[in-house]
Design an enzyme around this catalytic site. Structure first.
Site, PDB file in Angstrom:
ATOM      1  N   ARG A 164      54.991  39.985   6.989  1.00 62.42           N
ATOM      2  CA  ARG A 164      55.176  41.437   6.915  1.00 62.42           C
ATOM      3  C   ARG A 164      53.958  42.227   7.369  1.00 62.42           C
ATOM      4  O   ARG A 164      54.053  43.111   8.210  1.00 62.42           O
ATOM      5  CB  ARG A 164      55.433  41.891   5.474  1.00 62.42           C
ATOM      6  CG  ARG A 164      56.840  42.027   5.083  1.00 62.42           C
ATOM      7  CD  ARG A 164      56.945  41.762   3.617  1.00 62.42           C
ATOM      8  NE  ARG A 164      56.494  40.413   3.380  1.00 62.42           N
ATOM      9  CZ  ARG A 164      57.272  39.341   3.526  1.00 62.42           C
ATOM     10  NH1 ARG A 164      58.513  39.481   3.842  1.00 62.42           N
ATOM     11  NH2 ARG A 164      56.801  38.117   3.339  1.00 62.42           N
ATOM     12  N   THR A 165      52.806  41.916   6.762  1.00 66.17           N
ATOM     13  CA  THR A 165      51.637  42.757   7.028  1.00 66.17           C
ATOM     14  C   THR A 165      51.264  42.683   8.504  1.00 66.17           C
ATOM     15  O   THR A 165      51.057  43.705   9.164  1.00 66.17           O
ATOM     16  CB  THR A 165      50.453  42.325   6.141  1.00 66.17           C
ATOM     17  OG1 THR A 165      50.896  42.312   4.791  1.00 66.17           O
ATOM     18  CG2 THR A 165      49.290  43.274   6.279  1.00 66.17           C
ATOM     19  N   LYS A 215      34.844  26.846  15.625  1.00 70.17           N
ATOM     20  CA  LYS A 215      33.690  26.205  16.278  1.00 70.17           C
ATOM     21  C   LYS A 215      32.387  26.626  15.608  1.00 70.17           C
ATOM     22  O   LYS A 215      31.305  26.446  16.170  1.00 70.17           O
ATOM     23  CB  LYS A 215      33.642  26.611  17.755  1.00 70.17           C
ATOM     24  CG  LYS A 215      34.852  26.174  18.562  1.00 70.17           C
ATOM     25  CD  LYS A 215      34.673  26.627  20.011  1.00 70.17           C
ATOM     26  CE  LYS A 215      35.892  26.323  20.844  1.00 70.17           C
ATOM     27  NZ  LYS A 215      35.842  27.001  22.149  1.00 70.17           N
ATOM     28  N   ARG A 245      42.850  39.947   8.213  1.00 67.09           N
ATOM     29  CA  ARG A 245      43.099  39.257   6.931  1.00 67.09           C
ATOM     30  C   ARG A 245      42.272  37.989   6.931  1.00 67.09           C
ATOM     31  O   ARG A 245      42.208  37.284   7.946  1.00 67.09           O
ATOM     32  CB  ARG A 245      44.576  38.932   6.772  1.00 67.09           C
ATOM     33  CG  ARG A 245      44.839  38.023   5.582  1.00 67.09           C
ATOM     34  CD  ARG A 245      46.290  37.846   5.286  1.00 67.09           C
ATOM     35  NE  ARG A 245      46.883  39.066   4.776  1.00 67.09           N
ATOM     36  CZ  ARG A 245      48.137  39.142   4.330  1.00 67.09           C
ATOM     37  NH1 ARG A 245      48.910  38.086   4.337  1.00 67.09           N
ATOM     38  NH2 ARG A 245      48.617  40.280   3.875  1.00 67.09           N
ATOM     39  N   HIS A 302      44.097  44.795  -0.982  1.00 70.47           N
ATOM     40  CA  HIS A 302      45.098  44.926   0.080  1.00 70.47           C
ATOM     41  C   HIS A 302      45.465  46.420   0.127  1.00 70.47           C
ATOM     42  O   HIS A 302      46.536  46.818  -0.329  1.00 70.47           O
ATOM     43  CB  HIS A 302      46.302  44.054  -0.269  1.00 70.47           C
ATOM     44  CG  HIS A 302      47.252  43.783   0.861  1.00 70.47           C
ATOM     45  ND1 HIS A 302      47.289  44.534   2.013  1.00 70.47           N
ATOM     46  CD2 HIS A 302      48.221  42.844   0.997  1.00 70.47           C
ATOM     47  CE1 HIS A 302      48.240  44.051   2.812  1.00 70.47           C
ATOM     48  NE2 HIS A 302      48.811  43.037   2.215  1.00 70.47           N
TER      49      HIS A 302
HETATM   50  N1  ASP Z   1      51.948  39.609   0.827  1.00 72.03           N
HETATM   51  C1  ASP Z   1      51.113  39.921  -0.297  1.00 72.03           C
HETATM   52  C2  ASP Z   1      49.661  39.577  -0.012  1.00 72.03           C
HETATM   53  O1  ASP Z   1      49.343  39.202   1.097  1.00 72.03           O
HETATM   54  C3  ASP Z   1      51.592  39.332  -1.574  1.00 72.03           C
HETATM   55  C4  ASP Z   1      51.648  37.835  -1.664  1.00 72.03           C
HETATM   56  O2  ASP Z   1      51.253  37.123  -0.741  1.00 72.03           O
HETATM   57  O3  ASP Z   1      52.084  37.351  -2.719  1.00 72.03           O
HETATM   58  O4  ASP Z   1      48.833  39.715  -0.869  1.00 72.03           O
END
Ligand code: ASP
Length: 338
Positions: free
Chosen positions: A57-58, A86, A107, A135
């Site tokens: 999703r993100t 590396k 991320r 987040h």
């Molecule tokens: N998608 C959310 C996160 O990246 C929640 C999860 O992974 O549980 O934190």
């Protein structure tokens, strides 16, 4: 808070006026996210989307939001396909990639790593999740969703009652959402988790200092009886030493339609940052809730695109020009006829 040219690393950077500004711009993105209009306002701009932990999703919604504004997306996923494998430092990666992008979303499994990366970056960096820490864009889309769900019930964010359930120790979404609620008044929070996975004490303290009514418990059914929002979360298996350790907690706090009907007030909103763990031994939110109109999880994901479009538009300072570079869509789409 000044958003133009800024990194977005923590939800604590935001004040209430800035949140309102983000939400107003997010509202204005609706025709574009619904594919009724197309804008080219970010034509020529490049998003560096760097995801070093699993994400659907993100990652996709940041990319999609940037595309919907007319920009291009370049992606790196996983350490294996990056020069970090590396031995390259975050500093070097940031110096290099910020030369190729206008804005970067990142991320990374380590807490604080996105902030470290941002220090070396020459372009704004948005934190897409750093370990168990934060987040921020998820917290914004959660609050945007809460606000619109509660508005339909004649209520607002100030004075609301919310139960946060599950892995509150490692769940970064609940950390960011709880911190965001420090900007609001008279919130009742019920924090439901196994004792070992409780919300960090420092966040609980700040919520109490703010005057919020905070209850910490490991009892599910009595906690969901008098709340406006049930916010369920997944056991963050990837943060445990072993799968066996995570298994000790999996499935403790299941919500299904029968439990909802028995214990919740009729209009209680059900949220989850997703992915929900739908394996039989976990089943945090049972599939039998899918027909429940109060299940807001897919409205959350839709809202994520609006909020992320708003963040890009504000960080790159084009929020006032989106409509100037717009036209109607040419292709068939269902929402155009709706
Ligand atoms: N998608 C959310 C996160 O990246 C929640 C999860 O992974 O549980 O934190």
């Amino acid at each position: 808070m000044q958003l133009t040219g800024s990194h977005i690393l923590s939800i604590s950077q935001f004040d209430r006026d800035t949140i309102e500004r983000v939400f107003t711009v997010a509202d204005s993105m609706t025709p574009y996210a619904a594919r009724r209009r197309v804008t080219r306002v970010l034509e020529g701009a490049i998003l560096g989307n760097m995801f070093f932990e699993p994400s659907t999703r993100t990652r996709v919604s940041f990319g999609c939001a940037f595309n919907l504004l007319g920009g291009e997306v370049r992606e790196t996923t996983g350490f294996e396909s990056s020069a970090i494998a590396k031995g390259e430092s975050l500093y070097d990666t940031a110096r290099v990639l910020s030369g190729y992008s206008d804005v970067i979303c990142m991320r990374h499994p380590q807490e604080g790593s996105v902030a470290e990366f941002a220090e070396a970056s020459r372009v704004p960096v948005i934190n897409g999740g750093d370990g168990a820490n934060e987040h921020p864009s998820q917290a914004l889309l959660d609050l945007y969703t809460i606000r619109s769900e509660l508005a339909g019930r004649g209520r607002g964010v100030d004075g609301m009652r919310i139960a946060m359930i599950g892995d509150l120790k490692y769940g970064r979404t609940v950390h960011s959402l709880a911190k965001l609620l420090l900007l609001y008044q008279d919130i009742q929070l019920i924090l439901v988790s196994p004792k070992e996975l409780a919300m960090p004490e420092e966040i609980v303290e700040r919520l109490r200092m703010r005057g919020h009514d905070v209850k910490v418990t490991d009892e599910l059914t009595e906690s969901i009886q008098k709340v406006d929002i049930v916010y369920s979360t997944r056991i963050q298996e990837e943060r445990f030493q072993s799968k066996d350790e995570a298994d000790l907690y999996r499935g403790r706090f299941r919500l299904n339609q029968a439990i909802y009907t028995q214990y919740c007030e009729p209009n209680t909103v059900i949220m989850h940052p997703l992915p929900r763990d739908s394996r039989a031994d976990a089943n945090e939110l049972d599939n039998d809730l899918n027909q429940n109109p109060n299940l807001a999880i897919f409205r959350q994901t839709d809202n994520g695109v609006l909020v992320r479009m708003a963040l890009f538009a504000l960080v790159l300072d084009v929020a006032d020009q989106v409509d100037k570079y717009a036209r109607d869509v040419r292709w068939y789409n269902a929402s155009r006829n709706g």
